[in-house]
Write a protein that holds these residues in place. Sequence first.
Motif, PDB file in Angstrom:
ATOM      1  N   GLY A 277      -0.628  -4.232   0.764  1.00 23.41           N
ATOM      2  CA  GLY A 277      -0.636  -3.450  -0.462  1.00 23.41           C
ATOM      3  C   GLY A 277      -1.127  -4.258  -1.647  1.00 23.41           C
ATOM      4  O   GLY A 277      -1.897  -3.758  -2.487  1.00 23.41           O
ATOM      5  N   VAL A 278      -0.708  -5.530  -1.731  1.00 27.28           N
ATOM      6  CA  VAL A 278      -1.164  -6.392  -2.818  1.00 27.28           C
ATOM      7  C   VAL A 278      -2.665  -6.631  -2.716  1.00 27.28           C
ATOM      8  O   VAL A 278      -3.404  -6.552  -3.713  1.00 27.28           O
ATOM      9  N   ILE A 279      -3.138  -6.910  -1.491  1.00 26.34           N
ATOM     10  CA  ILE A 279      -4.571  -7.194  -1.296  1.00 26.34           C
ATOM     11  C   ILE A 279      -5.413  -5.983  -1.690  1.00 26.34           C
ATOM     12  O   ILE A 279      -6.382  -6.099  -2.452  1.00 26.34           O
ATOM     13  N   PHE A 280      -5.060  -4.827  -1.184  1.00 21.75           N
ATOM     14  CA  PHE A 280      -5.854  -3.636  -1.479  1.00 21.75           C
ATOM     15  C   PHE A 280      -5.672  -3.184  -2.924  1.00 21.75           C
ATOM     16  O   PHE A 280      -6.601  -2.636  -3.531  1.00 21.75           O
ATOM     17  N   GLY A 281      -4.485  -3.397  -3.486  1.00 24.07           N
ATOM     18  CA  GLY A 281      -4.292  -3.055  -4.887  1.00 24.07           C
ATOM     19  C   GLY A 281      -5.205  -3.869  -5.790  1.00 24.07           C
ATOM     20  O   GLY A 281      -5.849  -3.332  -6.713  1.00 24.07           O
ATOM     21  N   LEU A 282      -5.292  -5.192  -5.523  1.00 25.29           N
ATOM     22  CA  LEU A 282      -6.195  -6.043  -6.299  1.00 25.29           C
ATOM     23  C   LEU A 282      -7.651  -5.674  -6.048  1.00 25.29           C
ATOM     24  O   LEU A 282      -8.488  -5.728  -6.973  1.00 25.29           O
ATOM     25  N   ALA A 283      -7.971  -5.289  -4.820  1.00 26.85           N
ATOM     26  CA  ALA A 283      -9.348  -4.878  -4.519  1.00 26.85           C
ATOM     27  C   ALA A 283      -9.722  -3.616  -5.286  1.00 26.85           C
ATOM     28  O   ALA A 283     -10.846  -3.498  -5.802  1.00 26.85           O
ATOM     29  N   MET A 310     -10.092   3.907  -0.805  1.00 29.05           N
ATOM     30  CA  MET A 310      -9.438   2.628  -0.533  1.00 29.05           C
ATOM     31  C   MET A 310      -7.944   2.801  -0.290  1.00 29.05           C
ATOM     32  O   MET A 310      -7.336   2.003   0.433  1.00 29.05           O
ATOM     33  N   ALA A 311      -7.332   3.827  -0.876  1.00 30.24           N
ATOM     34  CA  ALA A 311      -5.921   4.106  -0.585  1.00 30.24           C
ATOM     35  C   ALA A 311      -5.755   4.507   0.874  1.00 30.24           C
ATOM     36  O   ALA A 311      -4.833   4.036   1.568  1.00 30.24           O
ATOM     37  N   TYR A 312      -6.644   5.357   1.367  1.00 28.16           N
ATOM     38  CA  TYR A 312      -6.575   5.760   2.778  1.00 28.16           C
ATOM     39  C   TYR A 312      -6.948   4.598   3.696  1.00 28.16           C
ATOM     40  O   TYR A 312      -6.348   4.419   4.766  1.00 28.16           O
ATOM     41  N   LEU A 313      -7.952   3.800   3.287  1.00 27.76           N
ATOM     42  CA  LEU A 313      -8.331   2.643   4.098  1.00 27.76           C
ATOM     43  C   LEU A 313      -7.194   1.632   4.162  1.00 27.76           C
ATOM     44  O   LEU A 313      -6.944   1.026   5.215  1.00 27.76           O
ATOM     45  N   ASN A 314      -6.502   1.467   3.055  1.00 30.99           N
ATOM     46  CA  ASN A 314      -5.349   0.573   3.012  1.00 30.99           C
ATOM     47  C   ASN A 314      -4.299   0.994   4.040  1.00 30.99           C
ATOM     48  O   ASN A 314      -3.789   0.163   4.803  1.00 30.99           O
ATOM     49  N   TYR A 315      -3.983   2.280   4.065  1.00 30.01           N
ATOM     50  CA  TYR A 315      -2.986   2.783   5.011  1.00 30.01           C
ATOM     51  C   TYR A 315      -3.448   2.545   6.449  1.00 30.01           C
ATOM     52  O   TYR A 315      -2.664   2.099   7.302  1.00 30.01           O
ATOM     53  N   TYR A 316      -4.715   2.835   6.722  1.00 28.50           N
ATOM     54  CA  TYR A 316      -5.219   2.707   8.101  1.00 28.50           C
ATOM     55  C   TYR A 316      -5.192   1.251   8.564  1.00 28.50           C
ATOM     56  O   TYR A 316      -4.714   0.946   9.664  1.00 28.50           O
ATOM     57  N   VAL A 317      -5.704   0.352   7.729  1.00 31.81           N
ATOM     58  CA  VAL A 317      -5.755  -1.054   8.121  1.00 31.81           C
ATOM     59  C   VAL A 317      -4.355  -1.618   8.312  1.00 31.81           C
ATOM     60  O   VAL A 317      -4.065  -2.306   9.301  1.00 31.81           O
ATOM     61  N   ALA A 318      -3.462  -1.317   7.374  1.00 23.61           N
ATOM     62  CA  ALA A 318      -2.108  -1.856   7.454  1.00 23.61           C
ATOM     63  C   ALA A 318      -1.347  -1.298   8.648  1.00 23.61           C
ATOM     64  O   ALA A 318      -0.632  -2.032   9.339  1.00 23.61           O
ATOM     65  N   ASP A 319      -1.505  -0.004   8.917  1.00 20.42           N
ATOM     66  CA  ASP A 319      -0.682   0.647   9.935  1.00 20.42           C
ATOM     67  C   ASP A 319      -1.289   0.554  11.333  1.00 20.42           C
ATOM     68  O   ASP A 319      -0.599   0.185  12.289  1.00 20.42           O
ATOM     69  N   PHE A 320      -2.552   0.888  11.456  1.00 21.42           N
ATOM     70  CA  PHE A 320      -3.137   1.023  12.796  1.00 21.42           C
ATOM     71  C   PHE A 320      -3.855  -0.228  13.289  1.00 21.42           C
ATOM     72  O   PHE A 320      -4.044  -0.388  14.489  1.00 21.42           O
ATOM     73  N   ALA A 333       0.229  -0.804  -3.350  1.00 19.25           N
ATOM     74  CA  ALA A 333      -1.101  -0.683  -3.947  1.00 19.25           C
ATOM     75  C   ALA A 333      -1.087   0.327  -5.094  1.00 19.25           C
ATOM     76  O   ALA A 333      -1.696   0.097  -6.150  1.00 19.25           O
ATOM     77  N   GLY A 334      -0.395   1.438  -4.898  1.00 15.23           N
ATOM     78  CA  GLY A 334      -0.311   2.446  -5.944  1.00 15.23           C
ATOM     79  C   GLY A 334       0.381   1.926  -7.193  1.00 15.23           C
ATOM     80  O   GLY A 334      -0.050   2.206  -8.320  1.00 15.23           O
ATOM     81  N   LEU A 335       1.454   1.144  -7.014  1.00 19.73           N
ATOM     82  CA  LEU A 335       2.162   0.591  -8.172  1.00 19.73           C
ATOM     83  C   LEU A 335       1.299  -0.431  -8.922  1.00 19.73           C
ATOM     84  O   LEU A 335       1.318  -0.487 -10.153  1.00 19.73           O
ATOM     85  N   ALA A 340      -1.814  -1.954 -13.747  1.00 24.83           N
ATOM     86  CA  ALA A 340      -2.871  -2.785 -14.320  1.00 24.83           C
ATOM     87  C   ALA A 340      -4.229  -2.115 -14.464  1.00 24.83           C
ATOM     88  O   ALA A 340      -5.139  -2.728 -15.025  1.00 24.83           O
ATOM     89  N   ALA A 341      -4.385  -0.871 -13.990  1.00 25.77           N
ATOM     90  CA  ALA A 341      -5.732  -0.311 -13.929  1.00 25.77           C
ATOM     91  C   ALA A 341      -6.082   0.595 -15.091  1.00 25.77           C
ATOM     92  O   ALA A 341      -7.218   1.070 -15.171  1.00 25.77           O
ATOM     93  N   ARG A 342      -5.157   0.847 -15.996  1.00 19.21           N
ATOM     94  CA  ARG A 342      -5.426   1.854 -17.022  1.00 19.21           C
ATOM     95  C   ARG A 342      -6.664   1.539 -17.847  1.00 19.21           C
ATOM     96  O   ARG A 342      -7.492   2.405 -18.120  1.00 19.21           O
ATOM     97  N   ALA A 343      -6.821   0.282 -18.260  1.00 23.47           N
ATOM     98  CA  ALA A 343      -7.952  -0.066 -19.114  1.00 23.47           C
ATOM     99  C   ALA A 343      -9.277   0.010 -18.369  1.00 23.47           C
ATOM    100  O   ALA A 343     -10.333   0.118 -18.996  1.00 23.47           O
ATOM    101  N   SER A 344      -9.238  -0.038 -17.041  1.00 31.06           N
ATOM    102  CA  SER A 344     -10.472  -0.025 -16.251  1.00 31.06           C
ATOM    103  C   SER A 344     -10.866   1.366 -15.789  1.00 31.06           C
ATOM    104  O   SER A 344     -11.977   1.540 -15.277  1.00 31.06           O
ATOM    105  N   ILE A 345      -9.975   2.335 -15.925  1.00 25.85           N
ATOM    106  CA  ILE A 345     -10.286   3.703 -15.499  1.00 25.85           C
ATOM    107  C   ILE A 345     -11.054   4.391 -16.617  1.00 25.85           C
ATOM    108  O   ILE A 345     -10.553   4.552 -17.726  1.00 25.85           O
ATOM    109  N   ASN A 346     -12.268   4.773 -16.324  1.00 24.00           N
ATOM    110  CA  ASN A 346     -13.132   5.359 -17.345  1.00 24.00           C
ATOM    111  C   ASN A 346     -12.635   6.710 -17.831  1.00 24.00           C
ATOM    112  O   ASN A 346     -12.650   7.001 -19.025  1.00 24.00           O
TER     113      ASN A 346
END
Length: 918
Positions: A277-283, A310-320, A333-335, A340-346
């Motif tokens: 979750g940390v890895i994909f959240g930072l990605a 990437m949220a779905y990819l995160n779940y797949y990689v972590a789980d399966f 990842a969601g948290l 931290a993403a507010r300023a980057s969301i257009n």
Amino acid sequence: MTSAILSQTTMTRRMSFCWLVVLVLLLARCSFAEQEEETHSSGNSTEAAEEGNYHEEEIEPAEAVLYPSFILTLGIFIFYLLSRYLHFLPYTAIMFILGTLIGLGVSLGVRDSHIHRTVVDWQNINSEVLLLVFLPGLIFKDALGQNVHLFWTALGQMLIFAFPLVLAGTVLTALVGFYVFPYGWSFNMAMTFGSILSATDPVAVAALLEEVGAPPRLKTHIAGESLLNDGSAIVFFAIFSEKFYHELGIPGFGEDVDFAEGVKLFCQKAIGGTAFGVIFGLAILYVLYILDRRFSKEENVVQVTAVVSMAYLNYYVADFIAKTSGVIATVVAGLIVRFAARASINDIHLMDDFFVLLEHILNTILFSLGGLVWGGVIVENHRDGFWTGRDWGYLIALYILLHIFRAVMFLGIYPITKRTGLSTNLAETTFQVYGGLRGAVGIALALALDNEVYEVTGGNDFTEFEIWTTQAYQMVGGIAFLTLIINGTFAGPFLKKLGLADSSDIRAKLIEANRIHFRQKQIDDLVELLTLTRFYRLDFGLVKFHVPYLADLTLTQLVEAIEKLKDTTQHEKYRPPNVDRVVPYLVGPEGIPKDLEDRLNIALLRDKGSDPRRSQKIEERRRNRKVRRERRMSSTMQFMMGEPLSTKEMRLLFISMVRAQYEYQINDGELDSQHLLTVALEQSLEEAETDVMNDLPFNDYKYLRDFHFRSKKVVGWLKNCTCGLFVHHKSGKCHRVPMNQMLESAYVEQTMAYTSAHKRAQWFFQEQLGDLDSDLSEAGKIVIHESNQQIDIAQKDLNDKLDAEVVKKVVSHKFCKILLTRGVHYIDKLTSGGFLKESEAEEIVKELDDLLENVITCDQMHHEGELDLNLDDSVHFCSLLPQKIEESSPDGEREGIDSNEAVDVDSKFDVGTGNVSG
């Protein structure tokens, strides 16, 4: 008057709902209709079909698309019914019931149908696909909705809720399944069942907590508990289901996990899921950072796509792939993205709206699918004797015991949670016990368990393990049904009973205060709109009839609003409103008090002596502005100095500007986006664009004229063919208004919209391509000339064909639509600013929507309370306004003022004659 309006609106909605019901029935009838079978090569299958024996047949993959589209369509009608008539029922609960009814119908009805085949396909959906499709989107959306500061502060409390309490709840529920239920389950099966029911879902109460103003601490505890215990419940489910699968004795299926291995597996899934979750959240943060073109709409869409994918990819990689917890990875990842993403969301609104849409789609399909399978299981097991009246009793007993278990556990840890994190109190803890609904995750896990066993055993015989998983799903589905219906429906009254909602007295005072401000805003908008020349002969009696907020308007309030407009507008841009048609409704037999008359004259610029230097200042500013504009040329003109735009390009540019003005009129309430008139206006531009591409002059009005004449021919044809039966329309007061009169009204509205759009487009066209007429190229002058020619033709047609009284009524109705639409926008502003809650704003918006609908459908020529005004014989305060008013630009207007009239200040759209002169 208002009751009559509302009764008419209610009748209209009931008729609309009846039509919707008919449409649903027709759709269901077509879907359940028996379909002709293709000829199969197998003779045995043909014989079986002739004997009436049902056999499992190959299902076309394309038929799998039918179920989600069909259920989402039904969900629209369910939402309409709940939002209009049954607000207290939770949407997800009704979708579960709807799915149950479909499951019962398919099990008891015709098997050879499209609906049956698509239902069978979805009932047998692969368990891993089921979890992968539904869980990442729902869990990531919930994580994005968290208050990260409160979540982090309460993390210690929620870890207690999510791990010790989930394990305790799993064990207690398993003991009920093992010792109380007479099904003979193994202990591993009972533990798997307990882990499924330990996952809570607050979807049915989350919106309610926001509406009633529940304490932020309670909202954080309920949502945070759900997020984390979903992860821990799935981890426990993975451990105990592996042990249960091992009992089936199928090589390679399941694993006999001992205690040490279980602890290791738990840590692997929990800690590994957090790491992923940390890895994909930072990605995700990095991808959002590099997609930084804030004003590129396409890039904003790509940002949303990146987050979802990437949220779905995160779940797949972590789980399966990594065999950790996909749920915990998605939560983490969601948290991180939320924090931290507010300023980057257009475009934050686009992101939020998409996830709301995704959540609605996934919840609609998943809850209906859960009910679908549950209904089918109940029918089949009832036939086979595996589900009887006794089982209903066990279901109710389990529902009661689950609440007792939660109460015991939460009260047991209350001394700890009281002293840690955000703290808590007994009232909040009581509601948290009550709010432990079972929903999406539990349904998904139970479906996955049942489908997995069904798949590996072949599903042909009633093996002991198949019966167990089916019985478990019966209980899980029943608990979801009961908690959604009972707990979800009565959560609001229970919350208020506990004193956890905002004080009703305080909210009532705030709502009343906002209503006062809203009424004042309507008065201000009235004054602003009266500055527009096309409303100079407004029928204020009609406005009072349709806009009850102005029914008790006083002369003092009107004068104060005019003074406010004057004080907040620059001198050279101030245009006094024409109140000639308003003041007579506000003056009693004794006339106007002297002080109010003086204030009114000053505000309307009728008393030049009060400010002798005003005219001089205005004239001086006019000259200075003209000098500045003559010294500069627009950036567009400088760019095109070497190679000016051709006539064709100029015409196409002007068409795009006119199209933009139609969109402006839709947003401002001047045009109905679903009205046939809007379609005609848009179509006229498309056809004119085709002509321009073929090097023909720009002439969009001829298509509008043809549209009007064709409409009259259709009405005449109907009159001749039906002996006048269908050429009348029933109005709100049950008058039968001729269709020809309706066409005349539409023609006036068309001409007003057309003239306004062209005049404003001309202003922008000249502003961008030449600040003064002399700066325009010859091609630009040709386009302006073509536009003015068409406006002149429209004026002449209106003057020659229509009665002045009809024009006045249509213009006054348009005035009401604009006023009410602005009211809706103002309420939306109050809601966005936090002054009103969604539920409170919804009540006012519904009231405005009813009034607006009545204006749109009104065909009355005379309204209650109208005065017969004759401006030629009017008294002093009704004298005509100054004819020469300083020019101003749309960009320079105050917010809320229609800058359309600033295009050409010497142009007057006379609503009495429909004439535009200038």
